[in-house]
Design an enzyme around this catalytic site. Structure first.
Site, PDB file in Angstrom:
ATOM      1  N   TYR A   1      -5.914 -12.124  -2.975  1.00 51.81           N
ATOM      2  CA  TYR A   1      -5.096 -11.024  -3.517  1.00 51.81           C
ATOM      3  C   TYR A   1      -4.276 -10.442  -2.349  1.00 51.81           C
ATOM      4  CZ  TYR A   1      -8.982 -11.515  -6.808  1.00 51.81           C
ATOM      5  OH  TYR A   1      -9.947 -12.022  -7.646  1.00 51.81           O
TER       6      TYR A   1
ATOM      7  N   CYS B   1     -10.045  -0.588  -4.819  1.00 53.27           N
ATOM      8  CA  CYS B   1      -9.410   0.680  -5.217  1.00 53.27           C
ATOM      9  C   CYS B   1     -10.130   1.273  -6.425  1.00 53.27           C
ATOM     10  CB  CYS B   1      -7.918   0.502  -5.465  1.00 53.27           C
ATOM     11  SG  CYS B   1      -7.526  -0.837  -6.572  1.00 53.27           S
TER      12      CYS B   1
ATOM     13  N   GLN C   1       0.849  -1.198   0.000  1.00 51.96           N
ATOM     14  CA  GLN C   1       0.000   0.000   0.000  1.00 51.96           C
ATOM     15  C   GLN C   1       0.875   1.236   0.000  1.00 51.96           C
ATOM     16  OE1 GLN C   1      -3.254  -0.007  -0.298  1.00 51.96           O
ATOM     17  NE2 GLN C   1      -3.731  -2.153   0.096  1.00 51.96           N
TER      18      GLN C   1
ATOM     19  N   ASP D   1      -9.096  -8.188  -1.854  1.00 55.91           N
ATOM     20  CA  ASP D   1      -8.497  -6.879  -2.140  1.00 55.91           C
ATOM     21  C   ASP D   1      -7.949  -6.925  -3.574  1.00 55.91           C
ATOM     22  OD1 ASP D   1      -7.258  -4.434  -2.097  1.00 55.91           O
ATOM     23  OD2 ASP D   1      -5.799  -4.932  -0.549  1.00 55.91           O
TER      24      ASP D   1
END
Ligand SMILES: C[S@@+](CC[C@H](N)C(=O)[O-])C[C@H]1O[C@@H](n2cnc3c(N)ncnc32)[C@H](O)[C@@H]1O
Length: 366
Positions: A232, A324, A204, A297
């Site tokens: 993920y 995202c 991240q 994710d």
């Protein structure tokens, strides 16, 4: 030509209408009257750039970066930061309604410092010039300070001495160490967990808000669960962060470098209830059953159809979906909501000054 801007689109561009065609205007805010130059015209849409602003919005601020609109990294530097946060909250809300057909009030967005948050950058090099590609081209523009980057990275741009055409720099979240291409690897941290990171691994990028995001994942684990799939999983960062809340974790990621780092990370944190699999989620997910918690994710493309089908088949009690891209999130929730109640959606502004927005959604089996 003068136009009045009606609203912002999902990419932070102004929207207006010309001759019944929708027109997207770069660098223009709602309510503004701007002089535009048309850059592209198709049968149903027009693209344009702002030449001058006749009536500026009260939300417009002076741009503080000489590379704005040149490198293409930022898209909302001309908008007040509090208004950017409102824009992102609204964008998640509207996409969930229009694409996901979901009538749910999203939580207030979580935000942090607007500048110097990125702990990773990819620079390009030609002759003696180091910088970013100019928007839409392969021309390199020299950069000596980028407002998005951690200051530790900015301070070291002038010291880069590499023959490679692509230079990746990462800083540890505490600012104490730096990785430049293949020289050294670094150990970074999120809260009290440490993470070994090599050049090609995913991590991240927001040094301030990743802890808030992962704390939200922890908070969403409402009771002790037996087995958690961390799909993920990257370098195993989430699985490791929540490993004390569940009996076992299985992490899956298809990137070899990520999984190698993940294996090191469980040793670094003395954790012994996690296993990792290096493979595509869609090729491995059908080998699991009796799973009560799944964390996903995925990349911006969201979940593929096979993975969604198997998620519904496995039928875990709870799914925590970190996204995202709110558009693909909304598409996926539209399908998952047949078997799941959407308990809450919280946007997190992990990418200030750009149009991108992270969010975390908690789903519970009906
Ligand atoms: C947004 S990152 C999430 C990483 C991690 N959860 C974190 O918080 O650091 C998405 C990850 O998905 C992985 N990935 C992309 N497509 C995949 C696939 N089809 N199967 C397995 N992993 C995939 C990438 O390697 C990347 O690490």
């Amino acid at each position: 030509m003068k136009v009045t801007i009606e609203k912002l689109d999902n990419f932070g561009r102004g929207i207006t209408h010309i001759n019944n065609k929708i027109c997207f205007v770069d660098n223009a805010l709602p309510g503004e009257v701007v002089e535009i130059e048309i850059t592209k015209e198709k049968s149903k849409l027009i693209e344009a750039k702002t030449i001058s602003i006749t009536h500026p919005s009260k939300d417009r601020i002076e741009v503080d970066c000489p590379y704005y609109n040149v490198c293409g990294g930022c898209s909302l530097r001309h908008l007040r930061y509090d208004k950017e946060n409102e824009f992102k909250e609204r964008k998640v809300q509207e996409l969930l309604k229009h694409i996901g057909k979901l009538d749910i009030k999203v939580n207030k967005i979580i935000s942090g410092p607007e500048n110097n948050y990125r702990n990773k950058v990819t620079f390009h090099k030609s002759k003696n010039m180091i910088g970013y590609y100019q928007k839409g081209t392969r021309n390199i523009i020299s950069i000596d300070n980028c407002l998005l980057l951690d200051n530790v990275i900015n301070d070291n741009i002038k010291n880069i001495n590499s023959d490679s055409y692509e230079i990746i720099i990462r800083s540890s979240n505490d600012g104490n160490s730096l990785l430049i291409n293949d020289i050294d690897s670094i150990i970074t941290n999120i809260g009290d967990k440490k993470y070994y990171l090599s050049k090609d691994s995913f991590f991240q990028v927001n040094k301030y808000l990743t802890k808030d995001l992962y704390d939200l994942v922890r908070k969403s684990i409402n009771k002790p669960y037996k087995t958690c799939l961390d799909l993920y999983c990257g370098t195993g960062s989430i699985g490791i962060y929540i490993s004390d809340l569940v009996d076992n974790v299985v992490g899956i990621d298809n990137n070899k470098s990520n999984i190698e780092d993940a294996e090191n990370n469980i040793k670094l944190n003395s954790i012994n209830n996690i296993k990792f699999i290096c493979d595509n989620v869609e090729d491995k997910i059908d080998s699991f059953n009796n799973i009560d918690l799944i964390i996903v994710d995925p990349p911006r493309s969201g979940l593929d159809n096979k993975t969604k089908e198997y998620l519904l088949d496995i039928n875990p009690e709870r799914i925590i979906y970190i996204s995202c891209d709110p558009a693909t999130l909304a598409r996926d929730l539209k399908e998952l909501k047949t078997n799941y109640n959407i308990l809450e959606v919280t946007p997190v502004n992990m990418f200030p000054r750009t149009y991108h927005c992270e969010s975390i959604t908690v789903l519970e089996r009906k």
